[in-house]
Design a protein around this motif. Sequence first.
Motif, mmCIF file in Angstrom:
data_model
loop_
_atom_site.group_PDB
_atom_site.id
_atom_site.type_symbol
_atom_site.label_atom_id
_atom_site.label_comp_id
_atom_site.label_asym_id
_atom_site.label_seq_id
_atom_site.Cartn_x
_atom_site.Cartn_y
_atom_site.Cartn_z
ATOM 1 N N ARG A 12 -1.931 6.563 8.748
ATOM 2 C CA ARG A 12 -2.398 6.334 7.378
ATOM 3 C C ARG A 12 -1.509 5.304 6.686
ATOM 4 N NH1 ARG A 12 -5.669 4.592 4.124
ATOM 5 N NH2 ARG A 12 -5.350 5.139 1.929
ATOM 6 N N GLN A 15 -2.617 1.967 7.840
ATOM 7 C CA GLN A 15 -3.823 1.561 7.120
ATOM 8 C C GLN A 15 -3.488 0.997 5.742
ATOM 9 O OE1 GLN A 15 -6.363 5.037 6.956
ATOM 10 N NE2 GLN A 15 -7.596 4.313 8.670
ATOM 11 N N GLN A 16 -2.607 1.667 5.040
ATOM 12 C CA GLN A 16 -2.218 1.186 3.715
ATOM 13 C C GLN A 16 -1.560 -0.188 3.804
ATOM 14 O OE1 GLN A 16 0.146 4.714 2.558
ATOM 15 N NE2 GLN A 16 -1.221 4.896 0.800
ATOM 16 N N TRP A 17 -0.720 -0.361 4.789
ATOM 17 C CA TRP A 17 -0.003 -1.624 4.960
ATOM 18 C C TRP A 17 -0.983 -2.767 5.241
ATOM 19 C CZ3 TRP A 17 4.817 -2.940 3.847
ATOM 20 C CH2 TRP A 17 5.368 -4.096 4.404
ATOM 21 N N GLU A 21 -2.462 -1.795 0.276
ATOM 22 C CA GLU A 21 -2.479 -0.693 -0.688
ATOM 23 C C GLU A 21 -1.045 -0.367 -1.106
ATOM 24 O OE1 GLU A 21 -4.851 2.748 0.457
ATOM 25 O OE2 GLU A 21 -5.837 1.532 1.984
ATOM 26 N N GLU A 22 -0.717 -0.678 -2.326
ATOM 27 C CA GLU A 22 0.599 -0.366 -2.870
ATOM 28 C C GLU A 22 0.406 0.484 -4.120
ATOM 29 O OE1 GLU A 22 3.377 -0.935 -1.436
ATOM 30 O OE2 GLU A 22 2.729 -2.343 0.113
ATOM 31 N N ARG A 23 0.894 1.737 -4.081
ATOM 32 C CA ARG A 23 0.679 2.645 -5.203
ATOM 33 C C ARG A 23 1.675 2.427 -6.330
ATOM 34 N NH1 ARG A 23 -4.300 3.512 -3.784
ATOM 35 N NH2 ARG A 23 -4.615 4.896 -2.020
ATOM 36 N N ASP A 125 0.279 9.522 0.428
ATOM 37 C CA ASP A 125 -0.560 8.474 -0.129
ATOM 38 C C ASP A 125 0.199 7.588 -1.095
ATOM 39 O OD1 ASP A 125 -3.205 7.328 -0.136
ATOM 40 O OD2 ASP A 125 -3.406 8.028 -2.198
ATOM 41 N N GLN A 127 3.222 6.861 -0.700
ATOM 42 C CA GLN A 127 4.204 6.232 0.178
ATOM 43 C C GLN A 127 5.583 6.887 0.075
ATOM 44 O OE1 GLN A 127 3.217 2.121 -0.970
ATOM 45 N NE2 GLN A 127 1.849 2.020 0.788
ATOM 46 N N PRO A 331 -6.341 11.293 1.423
ATOM 47 C CA PRO A 331 -6.068 10.072 2.194
ATOM 48 C C PRO A 331 -6.337 10.164 3.687
ATOM 49 C CG PRO A 331 -4.039 11.048 1.322
ATOM 50 C CD PRO A 331 -5.169 11.722 0.640
ATOM 51 N N ASN A 334 -9.489 8.930 5.444
ATOM 52 C CA ASN A 334 -9.670 7.511 5.759
ATOM 53 C C ASN A 334 -9.464 7.212 7.238
ATOM 54 O OD1 ASN A 334 -10.134 6.082 3.097
ATOM 55 N ND2 ASN A 334 -8.268 7.204 2.614
ATOM 56 N N SER A 340 -11.669 1.585 6.756
ATOM 57 C CA SER A 340 -10.270 1.740 6.369
ATOM 58 C C SER A 340 -9.321 1.118 7.380
ATOM 59 C CB SER A 340 -9.935 3.227 6.198
ATOM 60 O OG SER A 340 -10.682 3.792 5.148
#
Length: 440
Positions: A12, A15-17, A21-23, A125, A127, A331, A334, A340
Amino acid sequence: MGALGALAYGLRGVQQWRGLEERSWDLAIFSQVARDYSELRAPIVPIKGDSFNLLGDHFHPILVVLGPVWAVWPSPLSLLWVQAVLMGISAVPLTRLAIDRLGAGAGLLAGAAYLFGFGLQAAADVQFHEIAFALPLLAFSLTALLRGRFVAAIAWAAPLVLVKEDMGLTVAVLGAVIALRSPLARRGGMGLAAWGLGWFVLSTFVVLPALNPGGQYDYGGNLGSPLDVFVPVEKWTTVLMLLLAAGVIGARSPIMAAMLPTLAWRFAGNVEFYWGWYWHYNAVLMPIALAALLDALGDRHSDERRPRPLVRWTAVVASAAVTLVLWSALPLANLGRATSWEPSPRAEAAAAAVDAVPGDVVVASDITVMARLVPHDDVQWVHGTNARVPDCVLIDREAFSWGGQDPGDAASWASGNYGTTFDEVMTENGFEVACRPGTT
């Protein structure tokens, strides 16, 4: 199950990287800390401010163990995988205990409800955070407590004070629970309680103000009125979800008292992020919820007064139900969505922007690619109050951190903001880089 959880959370993070996706800025902040420790330096974080020692923000000396990890793999992705592995490890002792006490079926379900529960998923999610290190320490300590191995329980709980300043209060409560649990362990439990309380006072009122640039504990001003603890209703929703995570019956266990310090500072705080079930604040409460559930359900090998099978299964199912209801919005869902796994359509532009910034320069950035700049540059926050004028500015005009207000082109924004000339270096798909003349 531990390996499966570590793999799921690690993927996951990938996937964000890939999806940009930066929260928040936290991943970049902790990446600067890891880089500092790998170079045997104090954790100075320019994102927070010039010469800002992050040990003056929160007390988390345990993060020094990130130094060797960063030395081997100098990437923010390494922190996401460290967190994933820590989450997976934390499930091992608790799930083994659940199987021992409840049998294979109910035990595995209880372990899965913990590992893939809303608390850990929400933490992953948003991070990396230091609380990841608390999870295995809590898991091993609580497991040892329920197995009657009080010396081990004390030994695993003691280092929690090095994770974050408020964990000292959690340690103090665990010490009290141990002291009340067994007359033979009373002295050790009281010692653990004193240890936790002492470190809370020392870290909050001495260490943090001493290392903080403002000479204060920055979060003391976040406390509201005592009456605000009970409103809004969002807080009660969080309590209900935690009760369900403990199978409701877990409320019978004294172990649930270990949740109170965390809930107290969160609900007394005037920061809305503290109140809800999302973000990373519930992660440290999830091992407590499962341990309380197992304590209340008793041991099938020795407890003749334990609840009937229907009650046991109902409690375990309840602990999983809240996550199952939310699953499509969590998350890890995804991982099963093909879209995703696709990189962001802006990924090439983001990479080009990062490459356009020379190495070893001071660069001010917004959130989108901030963490990606950390391995090679001295990174500042574009909205910060740093006295140093950066050599370059990297702007994502679509970043949420601009509050929906387009800053305009990077060169004009930087020239106006810093009072000196910046020239455009690159612009592509919303990403712009501007540097002062002569920057190489």
